[in-house]
Scaffold this motif. Structure first.
Motif, PDB file in Angstrom:
ATOM      1  N   GLU A  58       0.815  -1.208   0.000  1.00 19.24           N
ATOM      2  CA  GLU A  58       0.000   0.000   0.000  1.00 19.24           C
ATOM      3  C   GLU A  58       0.849   1.259   0.000  1.00 19.24           C
ATOM      4  OE1 GLU A  58      -2.663  -0.261   3.286  1.00 19.24           O
ATOM      5  OE2 GLU A  58      -3.679  -2.032   2.514  1.00 19.24           O
ATOM      6  N   HIS A  59       2.137   1.119   0.191  1.00 13.44           N
ATOM      7  CA  HIS A  59       3.043   2.267   0.201  1.00 13.44           C
ATOM      8  C   HIS A  59       4.260   1.932  -0.650  1.00 13.44           C
ATOM      9  CE1 HIS A  59       5.648  -0.012   2.923  1.00 13.44           C
ATOM     10  NE2 HIS A  59       4.534  -0.348   3.582  1.00 13.44           N
ATOM     11  N   HIS A  60       4.938   2.954  -1.143  1.00 15.80           N
ATOM     12  CA  HIS A  60       6.135   2.729  -1.953  1.00 15.80           C
ATOM     13  C   HIS A  60       7.183   2.000  -1.127  1.00 15.80           C
ATOM     14  CE1 HIS A  60       4.541   5.091  -5.187  1.00 15.80           C
ATOM     15  NE2 HIS A  60       4.343   6.116  -4.376  1.00 15.80           N
ATOM     16  N   SER A  61       7.846   1.053  -1.750  1.00 16.98           N
ATOM     17  CA  SER A  61       8.848   0.248  -1.069  1.00 16.98           C
ATOM     18  C   SER A  61      10.010  -0.014  -2.031  1.00 16.98           C
ATOM     19  CB  SER A  61       8.225  -1.069  -0.609  1.00 16.98           C
ATOM     20  OG  SER A  61       9.159  -1.837   0.103  1.00 16.98           O
ATOM     21  N   PRO A  62      11.223   0.408  -1.663  1.00 19.80           N
ATOM     22  CA  PRO A  62      12.357   0.296  -2.591  1.00 19.80           C
ATOM     23  C   PRO A  62      12.906  -1.111  -2.723  1.00 19.80           C
ATOM     24  CG  PRO A  62      13.071   1.217  -0.492  1.00 19.80           C
ATOM     25  CD  PRO A  62      11.582   1.048  -0.408  1.00 19.80           C
ATOM     26  N   THR A  63      13.437  -1.395  -3.907  1.00 15.11           N
ATOM     27  CA  THR A  63      14.163  -2.629  -4.164  1.00 15.11           C
ATOM     28  C   THR A  63      15.186  -2.349  -5.255  1.00 15.11           C
ATOM     29  OG1 THR A  63      13.942  -5.017  -4.464  1.00 15.11           O
ATOM     30  CG2 THR A  63      12.608  -3.613  -5.917  1.00 15.11           C
ATOM     31  N   ASN A 100      25.071   1.249  -5.357  1.00  9.80           N
ATOM     32  CA  ASN A 100      24.599   2.193  -4.352  1.00  9.80           C
ATOM     33  C   ASN A 100      23.745   3.294  -4.958  1.00  9.80           C
ATOM     34  OD1 ASN A 100      25.812   0.767  -2.313  1.00  9.80           O
ATOM     35  ND2 ASN A 100      27.483   2.198  -1.989  1.00  9.80           N
ATOM     36  N   THR A 101      24.099   3.778  -6.138  1.00  6.72           N
ATOM     37  CA  THR A 101      23.318   4.837  -6.787  1.00  6.72           C
ATOM     38  C   THR A 101      21.901   4.357  -7.085  1.00  6.72           C
ATOM     39  OG1 THR A 101      25.291   5.825  -7.761  1.00  6.72           O
ATOM     40  CG2 THR A 101      23.198   6.352  -8.808  1.00  6.72           C
ATOM     41  N   ALA A 102      21.753   3.127  -7.572  1.00  8.21           N
ATOM     42  CA  ALA A 102      20.422   2.593  -7.886  1.00  8.21           C
ATOM     43  C   ALA A 102      19.572   2.452  -6.621  1.00  8.21           C
ATOM     44  CB  ALA A 102      20.551   1.246  -8.592  1.00  8.21           C
ATOM     45  N   ILE A 103      20.171   1.992  -5.537  1.00  7.01           N
ATOM     46  CA  ILE A 103      19.420   1.866  -4.278  1.00  7.01           C
ATOM     47  C   ILE A 103      19.020   3.234  -3.758  1.00  7.01           C
ATOM     48  CG2 ILE A 103      19.591   1.150  -1.856  1.00  7.01           C
ATOM     49  CD1 ILE A 103      21.292  -1.220  -2.820  1.00  7.01           C
ATOM     50  N   GLU A 104      19.898   4.214  -3.884  1.00  9.64           N
ATOM     51  CA  GLU A 104      19.567   5.578  -3.449  1.00  9.64           C
ATOM     52  C   GLU A 104      18.440   6.159  -4.285  1.00  9.64           C
ATOM     53  OE1 GLU A 104      23.256   7.745  -3.417  1.00  9.64           O
ATOM     54  OE2 GLU A 104      24.119   6.419  -1.889  1.00  9.64           O
ATOM     55  N   ASP A 105      18.435   5.889  -5.607  1.00 10.80           N
ATOM     56  CA  ASP A 105      17.330   6.338  -6.467  1.00 10.80           C
ATOM     57  C   ASP A 105      16.002   5.759  -5.994  1.00 10.80           C
ATOM     58  OD1 ASP A 105      19.079   7.754  -8.053  1.00 10.80           O
ATOM     59  OD2 ASP A 105      19.062   6.320  -9.715  1.00 10.80           O
ATOM     60  N   ALA A 106      16.005   4.476  -5.646  1.00  9.16           N
ATOM     61  CA  ALA A 106      14.771   3.836  -5.168  1.00  9.16           C
ATOM     62  C   ALA A 106      14.302   4.470  -3.865  1.00  9.16           C
ATOM     63  CB  ALA A 106      14.998   2.337  -4.982  1.00  9.16           C
ATOM     64  N   HIS A 107      15.232   4.834  -2.996  1.00 13.77           N
ATOM     65  CA  HIS A 107      14.856   5.501  -1.748  1.00 13.77           C
ATOM     66  C   HIS A 107      14.393   6.933  -1.994  1.00 13.77           C
ATOM     67  CE1 HIS A 107      16.550   1.995   0.219  1.00 13.77           C
ATOM     68  NE2 HIS A 107      15.904   2.389   1.296  1.00 13.77           N
ATOM     69  N   ASP A 108      14.952   7.602  -3.008  1.00 13.84           N
ATOM     70  CA  ASP A 108      14.454   8.940  -3.370  1.00 13.84           C
ATOM     71  C   ASP A 108      12.991   8.864  -3.790  1.00 13.84           C
ATOM     72  OD1 ASP A 108      16.863  10.236  -2.863  1.00 13.84           O
ATOM     73  OD2 ASP A 108      17.557  10.085  -4.942  1.00 13.84           O
ATOM     74  N   ARG A 159      32.139   2.571   6.838  1.00 18.56           N
ATOM     75  CA  ARG A 159      33.483   2.324   7.374  1.00 18.56           C
ATOM     76  C   ARG A 159      34.538   2.519   6.301  1.00 18.56           C
ATOM     77  NH1 ARG A 159      33.281  -3.094  11.109  1.00 18.56           N
ATOM     78  NH2 ARG A 159      31.982  -2.228  12.740  1.00 18.56           N
ATOM     79  N   TYR A 160      34.216   2.098   5.075  1.00 20.69           N
ATOM     80  CA  TYR A 160      35.156   2.148   3.961  1.00 20.69           C
ATOM     81  C   TYR A 160      34.515   2.858   2.785  1.00 20.69           C
ATOM     82  CZ  TYR A 160      36.985  -1.555   6.898  1.00 20.69           C
ATOM     83  OH  TYR A 160      37.422  -2.267   7.973  1.00 20.69           O
ATOM     84  N   ARG A 161      35.327   3.372   1.900  1.00 21.58           N
ATOM     85  CA  ARG A 161      34.831   4.118   0.749  1.00 21.58           C
ATOM     86  C   ARG A 161      33.910   3.272  -0.132  1.00 21.58           C
ATOM     87  NH1 ARG A 161      38.746   7.878  -2.124  1.00 21.58           N
ATOM     88  NH2 ARG A 161      37.400   9.448  -1.252  1.00 21.58           N
ATOM     89  N   ALA A 162      34.193   1.989  -0.289  1.00 24.29           N
ATOM     90  CA  ALA A 162      33.417   1.127  -1.188  1.00 24.29           C
ATOM     91  C   ALA A 162      32.348   0.312  -0.455  1.00 24.29           C
ATOM     92  CB  ALA A 162      34.359   0.199  -1.943  1.00 24.29           C
ATOM     93  N   ASP A 163      31.917   0.739   0.725  1.00 29.36           N
ATOM     94  CA  ASP A 163      30.857   0.015   1.442  1.00 29.36           C
ATOM     95  C   ASP A 163      29.575  -0.006   0.616  1.00 29.36           C
ATOM     96  OD1 ASP A 163      32.157  -0.804   3.680  1.00 29.36           O
ATOM     97  OD2 ASP A 163      31.204   0.605   5.060  1.00 29.36           O
ATOM     98  N   LEU A 164      28.969  -1.182   0.531  1.00 27.25           N
ATOM     99  CA  LEU A 164      27.704  -1.313  -0.186  1.00 27.25           C
ATOM    100  C   LEU A 164      26.537  -1.125   0.776  1.00 27.25           C
ATOM    101  CD1 LEU A 164      28.419  -4.471  -2.379  1.00 27.25           C
ATOM    102  CD2 LEU A 164      28.431  -2.086  -3.095  1.00 27.25           C
ATOM    103  N   HIS A 165      25.451  -0.534   0.264  1.00 22.83           N
ATOM    104  CA  HIS A 165      24.223  -0.457   1.043  1.00 22.83           C
ATOM    105  C   HIS A 165      23.739  -1.885   1.278  1.00 22.83           C
ATOM    106  CE1 HIS A 165      24.341   3.766   0.443  1.00 22.83           C
ATOM    107  NE2 HIS A 165      23.858   3.777  -0.781  1.00 22.83           N
ATOM    108  N   GLN A 166      23.187  -2.136   2.441  1.00 22.51           N
ATOM    109  CA  GLN A 166      22.754  -3.484   2.795  1.00 22.51           C
ATOM    110  C   GLN A 166      21.241  -3.606   2.708  1.00 22.51           C
ATOM    111  OE1 GLN A 166      24.936  -6.091   3.486  1.00 22.51           O
ATOM    112  NE2 GLN A 166      26.284  -4.530   2.622  1.00 22.51           N
ATOM    113  N   PRO A 167      20.751  -4.683   2.065  1.00 20.15           N
ATOM    114  CA  PRO A 167      19.304  -4.874   1.967  1.00 20.15           C
ATOM    115  C   PRO A 167      18.721  -5.346   3.294  1.00 20.15           C
ATOM    116  CG  PRO A 167      20.431  -6.747   1.007  1.00 20.15           C
ATOM    117  CD  PRO A 167      21.503  -5.748   1.387  1.00 20.15           C
ATOM    118  N   PRO A 168      17.412  -5.213   3.437  1.00 15.40           N
ATOM    119  CA  PRO A 168      16.773  -5.729   4.652  1.00 15.40           C
ATOM    120  C   PRO A 168      16.901  -7.247   4.731  1.00 15.40           C
ATOM    121  CG  PRO A 168      15.238  -4.417   3.341  1.00 15.40           C
ATOM    122  CD  PRO A 168      16.465  -4.617   2.518  1.00 15.40           C
TER     123      PRO A 168
END
Length: 197
Positions: A58-63, A100-108, A159-168
């Motif tokens: 019922e609400h937007h949810s990123p993936t 990371n850019t794609a995940i950030e777009d989904a969160h935007d 922690r590091y420059r290349a840290d990846l966003h973590q999924p739920p």
């Protein structure tokens, strides 16, 4: 045989991916990994602890959507939504940056303004954070109304420059977005305290 254009929307693309993968479509299609699909472990995809139900939320949810492109060294990524047909632009390049850019777009799309959420430095055991009610209440006090219940991300310093966003996953029911910590000299100037040193 005719080529069927891929459908749009994360859920429709995932269904098409499984039809191609399981040879359940009479129409000619690319190899399964060349079709857009929800990345393994991300909401709505295979191996996701949160499941992959067929009923839209019922609400937007990123993936995160992904596909392999042969002849290239990197995969392509784009943000997706489990509640509507929205899809972000295609990102490619160094894997961690495109991912990371794609995940950030989904969160935007799902949580406009998430970049202004409070940033946590709680790194000991992020999966235990939701069980520690006092710390969790302190962090989420700055979240807009209703965002916590919809799965707004936890924003933490990388922690590091290349840290990846973590999924739920089962013990962490929301994305953990890891943003770079500002350099010390940038932080001092932005706080207006550089003049004191």
């Amino acid at each position: 045989m005719t080529t069927r254009p891929e459908p749009h929307g994360a859920r429709a693309r995932q269904t098409y991916y499984w039809r191609v993968r399981n040879h359940r479509t009479p129409l000619r299609a690319d190899h399964a990994c060349e079709t857009w699909h929800i990345r393994h472990g991300h909401p709505g995809g295979a191996y996701s602890d949160l499941g992959h139900g067929l009923t839209p939320l019922e609400h937007h949810s990123p993936t995160l959507l992904t596909r392999r492109t042969y002849g290239r060294d990197d995969d392509q990524y784009r943000g997706g939504c489990l509640a509507c047909d929205w899809e972000g632009g295609i990102t490619a390049g160094p894997e961690h940056a495109a991912f990371n850019t794609a995940i950030e777009d989904a969160h935007d799309h799902a949580f406009p303004g998430w970049r202004s959420l409070p940033t946590s430095s709680h790194r000991a055991a992020p999966w235990d954070l939701h069980r520690n009610r006092a710390v969790w209440a302190q962090i989420t006090a700055g979240y807009p109304s209703g965002w916590v219940g919809r799965g707004a991300p936890l924003v933490v310093w990388a922690r590091y420059r290349a840290d990846l966003h973590q999924p739920p996953h089962g013990r962490r029911p929301r994305y953990e977005l890891r943003i770079p910590k500002p350099r010390r000299d940038e932080a001092l100037v932005s706080d207006g305290q550089g003049a004191f040193f």
